[in-house]
Design a protein around this motif. Structure first.
Motif, PDB file in Angstrom:
ATOM      1  N   SER A  38       0.831  -1.217   0.000  1.00 31.37           N
ATOM      2  CA  SER A  38       0.000   0.000   0.000  1.00 31.37           C
ATOM      3  C   SER A  38       0.862   1.263   0.000  1.00 31.37           C
ATOM      4  O   SER A  38       0.585   2.241  -0.709  1.00 31.37           O
ATOM      5  CB  SER A  38      -0.935  -0.001   1.222  1.00 31.37           C
ATOM      6  N   LEU A  46       3.939   1.601  -1.074  1.00 28.81           N
ATOM      7  CA  LEU A  46       4.584   1.758  -2.388  1.00 28.81           C
ATOM      8  C   LEU A  46       3.597   2.281  -3.421  1.00 28.81           C
ATOM      9  O   LEU A  46       3.940   3.124  -4.265  1.00 28.81           O
ATOM     10  CB  LEU A  46       5.152   0.406  -2.829  1.00 28.81           C
ATOM     11  N   ALA A  47       2.368   1.786  -3.361  1.00 24.35           N
ATOM     12  CA  ALA A  47       1.359   2.237  -4.316  1.00 24.35           C
ATOM     13  C   ALA A  47       1.053   3.723  -4.137  1.00 24.35           C
ATOM     14  O   ALA A  47       0.936   4.498  -5.109  1.00 24.35           O
ATOM     15  CB  ALA A  47       0.089   1.410  -4.171  1.00 24.35           C
ATOM     16  N   GLY A  79       3.008   5.969  -2.766  1.00 26.45           N
ATOM     17  CA  GLY A  79       4.178   6.742  -3.199  1.00 26.45           C
ATOM     18  C   GLY A  79       4.245   6.864  -4.699  1.00 26.45           C
ATOM     19  O   GLY A  79       4.585   7.917  -5.252  1.00 26.45           O
ATOM     20  N   ALA A  80       3.935   5.759  -5.389  1.00 27.23           N
ATOM     21  CA  ALA A  80       3.957   5.795  -6.854  1.00 27.23           C
ATOM     22  C   ALA A  80       2.908   6.761  -7.388  1.00 27.23           C
ATOM     23  O   ALA A  80       3.142   7.516  -8.334  1.00 27.23           O
ATOM     24  CB  ALA A  80       3.741   4.396  -7.408  1.00 27.23           C
ATOM     25  N   MET A  81       1.709   6.746  -6.782  1.00 26.15           N
ATOM     26  CA  MET A  81       0.662   7.659  -7.232  1.00 26.15           C
ATOM     27  C   MET A  81       1.055   9.123  -6.983  1.00 26.15           C
ATOM     28  O   MET A  81       0.833  10.003  -7.824  1.00 26.15           O
ATOM     29  CB  MET A  81      -0.644   7.336  -6.498  1.00 26.15           C
ATOM     30  N   TRP A  82       1.664   9.392  -5.821  1.00 26.35           N
ATOM     31  CA  TRP A  82       2.080  10.780  -5.502  1.00 26.35           C
ATOM     32  C   TRP A  82       3.144  11.260  -6.484  1.00 26.35           C
ATOM     33  O   TRP A  82       3.115  12.396  -6.967  1.00 26.35           O
ATOM     34  CB  TRP A  82       2.614  10.822  -4.069  1.00 26.35           C
ATOM     35  N   ALA A  83       4.101  10.363  -6.811  1.00 26.24           N
ATOM     36  CA  ALA A  83       5.155  10.728  -7.755  1.00 26.24           C
ATOM     37  C   ALA A  83       4.585  11.012  -9.133  1.00 26.24           C
ATOM     38  O   ALA A  83       5.003  11.937  -9.842  1.00 26.24           O
ATOM     39  CB  ALA A  83       6.200   9.615  -7.833  1.00 26.24           C
ATOM     40  N   ALA A  84       3.575  10.178  -9.533  1.00 25.89           N
ATOM     41  CA  ALA A  84       2.959  10.389 -10.846  1.00 25.89           C
ATOM     42  C   ALA A  84       2.229  11.719 -10.910  1.00 25.89           C
ATOM     43  O   ALA A  84       2.321  12.464 -11.891  1.00 25.89           O
ATOM     44  CB  ALA A  84       1.998   9.230 -11.156  1.00 25.89           C
TER      45      ALA A  84
END
Length: 379
Positions: free
Chosen positions: A11, A13-14, A16-21
């Motif tokens: 969760s 990692l997901a 963090g990935a969404m925030w970076a995107a």
């Protein structure tokens, strides 16, 4: 327990990935450069030019001897104030041997003639006293005798002048070099013992001293042919001297040369201006100076900084970019007038309140754009 930790890690990692995107999308949606803007404003512009030159005395008088000889004494020094008639130097005469002997021979001849005339005069005077000769005959002899006496005096005077430079007792002896005007001695280019030559129709003579009034100075400089046509006699000048900091002197243009001279491939025209010298300042002859001349002036006009201008590559006409929205700009062609090198007059194309793009940053060139530009140039 391990499964819970595993799902928690997934969760995180997901998220963090969404925030970076999201951050990447937002950052790329904005322009990489933010441009400032500048509004046109009302101001005055003076178009000036600068002439380089020097300040010199309005009149510089050279004192020259009226007789040749050797400098015997010098009574004044450079920089000393003098008045007309002041004694500057004395010359010791070295007579020309041929002229001296000729003058001496003239004296001897005059003495011989006088002696003969005197004998004849004395003899006829006795006859006149006895009534033997007439009064008219005796008057003629009297005239001849007086002329012989005067001729001897003239010959003796000439001999004395050639020998010592003065007839003796004269207050205006040629050997005395005196100031002819009031002023300051700028230069005494001779020393005691130097030989000097008299000034005559065939020779300028040796300069004993140069005198000038330092209260009457002029600026002498040169302007380029591209600007001389904009000058007029009577224009005000502002003089800056290299030797006097933080002080400007007023002047008025009084002369523009009708003929130019070529220097280093450019045609230059000589100008002169009368400088107003204040009593608190001593301006020495030969100071380097710059004269600022106002070629054109306009008051209460719309201007922008000259750095905002851009020029079309094909037509070389000026244009600017005006804001149409937030960091959005459009090209607008304009007409410009005079410039002082900092601000430029806007004749048409802009109004007060327009936001003009200011090129205060350099936009980096992207590789893709660079390749596209290169392909277009090759095509």
């Amino acid at each position: 327990m391990k499964k819970i930790l595993k799902w928690v890690g997934i969760s995180v990692l997901a998220i963090g990935a969404m925030w970076a995107a999201v951050f990447f999308i937002k950052s790329n949606s904005k322009s990489s450069i933010t441009y400032d803007t500048h509004e046109p404003f009302i101001s005055s512009i003076e178009k000036k030019t600068v002439a380089t030159g020097k300040v010199i005395p309005q009149e510089e008088v050279e004192i020259k001897p009226q007789i040749s000889g050797i400098i015997d004494k010098i009574y004044k020094e450079e920089g000393e104030a003098v008045k007309a008639g002041d004694l500057i130097a004395v010359i010791k005469v070295v007579p020309n041997e041929q002229s001296l002997y000729a003058a001496k021979g003239r004296v001897n001849n005059a003495e011989i003639a006088l002696n003969n005339t005197k004998i004849e005069y004395n003899r006829n005077k006795e006859l006149f006293d006895k009534g033997v000769i007439s009064s008219q005959d005796f008057n003629n002899l009297q005239l001849q005798y007086d002329q012989a006496v005067q001729e001897l005096k003239n010959a003796q005077t000439d001999y004395q002048i050639i020998r010592v430079g003065s007839a003796g007792g004269s207050t205006a002896a040629n050997t005395n070099i005196r100031a002819t005007v009031n002023g300051t001695i700028l230069e005494i280019p001779v020393e005691v013992g130097d030989q000097v030559i008299q000034s005559n129709n065939f020779n300028d003579g040796t300069t004993i001293a140069s005198i000038a009034d330092l209260g009457k100075m002029i600026f002498e400089g040169q302007v380029d042919e591209g600007e001389v046509g904009k000058l007029a006699v009577g224009m005000p000048l502002e003089i800056s001297l290299g030797a006097i900091d933080d002080k400007k002197f007023d002047a008025k243009l009084k002369f523009i040369a009708p003929k130019g001279t070529e220097e280093a491939g450019a045609v230059q025209f000589k100008i002169e201006g009368d400088v107003v010298v204040e009593d608190d300042f001593l301006i020495r002859a030969g100071y380097s100076a710059n004269a600022s001349l106002v070629l054109e002036k306009k008051d209460s006009i719309l201007v922008i900084p000259e750095a905002l201008l851009q020029f079309d590559k094909e037509t070389n006409k000026p244009y600017v970019e005006v804001a149409t929205g937030e960091q959005q700009f459009e090209r607008r062609d304009i007409e410009i007038g005079i410039s002082d090198g900092v601000n430029v007059e806007i004749v048409s194309g802009l109004e007060e309140g327009d936001q003009v793009k200011q090129w205060n940053k350099t936009e980096p060139i992207k590789l893709g754009e660079e390749e596209e530009d290169t392909e277009e140039e090759d095509a």
